[in-house]
Write an enzyme that holds these catalytic residues in place. Sequence first.
Site, PDB file in Angstrom:
ATOM      1  CG  PHE A  62     138.100  57.834  90.923  1.00  0.00           C
ATOM      2  CD1 PHE A  62     137.399  56.553  91.353  1.00  0.00           C
ATOM      3  CD2 PHE A  62     137.767  58.879  91.594  1.00  0.00           C
ATOM      4  CE1 PHE A  62     136.718  56.657  92.341  1.00  0.00           C
ATOM      5  CE2 PHE A  62     137.133  58.980  92.858  1.00  0.00           C
ATOM      6  CZ  PHE A  62     136.394  57.697  92.980  1.00  0.00           C
ATOM      7  CG  ASP A  77     144.824  59.401  90.524  1.00  0.00           C
ATOM      8  OD1 ASP A  77     145.112  58.650  91.435  1.00  0.00           O
ATOM      9  OD2 ASP A  77     143.444  59.562  90.652  1.00  0.00           O
ATOM     10  CE1 TYR A 100     140.630  57.743 100.202  1.00  0.00           C
ATOM     11  CE2 TYR A 100     141.642  60.150 100.512  1.00  0.00           C
ATOM     12  CZ  TYR A 100     140.803  58.935  99.807  1.00  0.00           C
ATOM     13  OH  TYR A 100     140.250  59.421  98.510  1.00  0.00           O
ATOM     14  CE  LYS A 101     141.812  55.287  96.930  1.00  0.00           C
ATOM     15  NZ  LYS A 101     140.281  55.013  97.219  1.00  0.00           N
ATOM     16  NE  ARG A 157     136.891  48.900  95.138  1.00  0.00           N
ATOM     17  CZ  ARG A 157     137.328  50.111  95.095  1.00  0.00           C
ATOM     18  NH1 ARG A 157     138.022  50.679  94.195  1.00  0.00           N
ATOM     19  NH2 ARG A 157     137.078  50.763  95.836  1.00  0.00           N
TER      20      ARG A 157
END
Length: 410
Positions: free
Chosen positions: A124, A195, A220-221, A369
């Site tokens: 990322f 990560d 939060y995912k 996505r």
Amino acid sequence: MDRKDLEALDQADPLASKRAQFTIPEGLIYLDGNSLGMLPAHVPSRLAEVATRQWGETLIGSWNSHGWFDLPRKVGNRIARLTGAAPDSVIVGDTISVNLFKLLAAAAKLRPERRVILSDDGNFPSDLYVAQGFRDLLDDGYRLEIVAPGDVMAAISSEVAVVMLTEVDYRTARRHGMAAVTATAHAHGALTIWDLAHSAGALPVDLAGAGADFALGCTYKYLNGGPGAPAFLYVRPGLQDKVQPALAGWWGHAAPFSFDLDYRPAPGILRNQCGTQPILSLAALDAALDVWDHVDMAMVRVKSEALCQAFISLAEERCAGFGVSLAGPRDMAERGSHVSLRHPEAYAVMQALIAAGVVGDFRAPDLMRFGFAPLYNRFVDAWDAVDGMADILARRAWDDPRFLARKAVT
């Protein structure tokens, strides 16, 4: 495969009852849990209780009487179970970026003779920015080497201090072999930072079994902690008391309420805390994690693979003729829990899909996505999403000024 086949899979799904524990807007097909997880239905009432009774009535006494001070460790232990970590090896607080800086500093100090931070171009970008900032701040010969994901193993050498990777590529869902990469790093004397932003809550993670040194992730995912929910970090138990925090704060002090003028790190994972943590956000995350009680991550993975495979098969069957192609590996064992499809007008197609009630997201330059969260996504969601996409592509409904204009958040 038709819709009735997928309805049968939903009826046989052992996780089907979990869907009722979420607030799902009527008529919405939500395939963006890899960016922001859905709201567990009981979280608002728990937040109201913390705000009105604990904060509103007990006030500062809540640090003791309601366990506010211990929330980062308590919630960390709940996440530890989902990531294959030992008890008291995960702490919650701050953001991924702040936690990554902490762990980079810790790893660098444990390998003072080395100057290479190794990563890949599937990481990322924000992680790479943090590494660049760390490198430039120290100005001591550190180098950030970025290679292709498939070249990581060959690039690990005796010059590498730390291998810093995202386990699941945020774009293509390509998955690194954590155990194999970690073993190779250790064979060369390097440390690893993983990560888990697109791993935790989406697939089984075995931090202890893989021998990972450090890890971090957002909540939060797939963990459904809410927008801006605090991140977590992991330190292998054997390294915890060797870490010398670069961001030393009073919550990481051995005796925070002695108010010593000199810093003495707390034992174990607690030393990785900095300042006062956001209690309302932590309380929301703690409540959100209730939906994971008694959930077997192996079962989650079985459904995740089946959802992704069904979606890929349907998309290639019905949309390939309109310029849609798969990004990332076909082998489900090599991917995470989202599917990315390429299309020259990916942004506009996704905006048209969202307007039609199918929510995914876009990643530049040409990726649509779709994230599959096994606790609340159904197999028929895959059918209905592809059905909507095929219709939009066939009618060129995406070719509209409303959908072509880029918004600030994509």
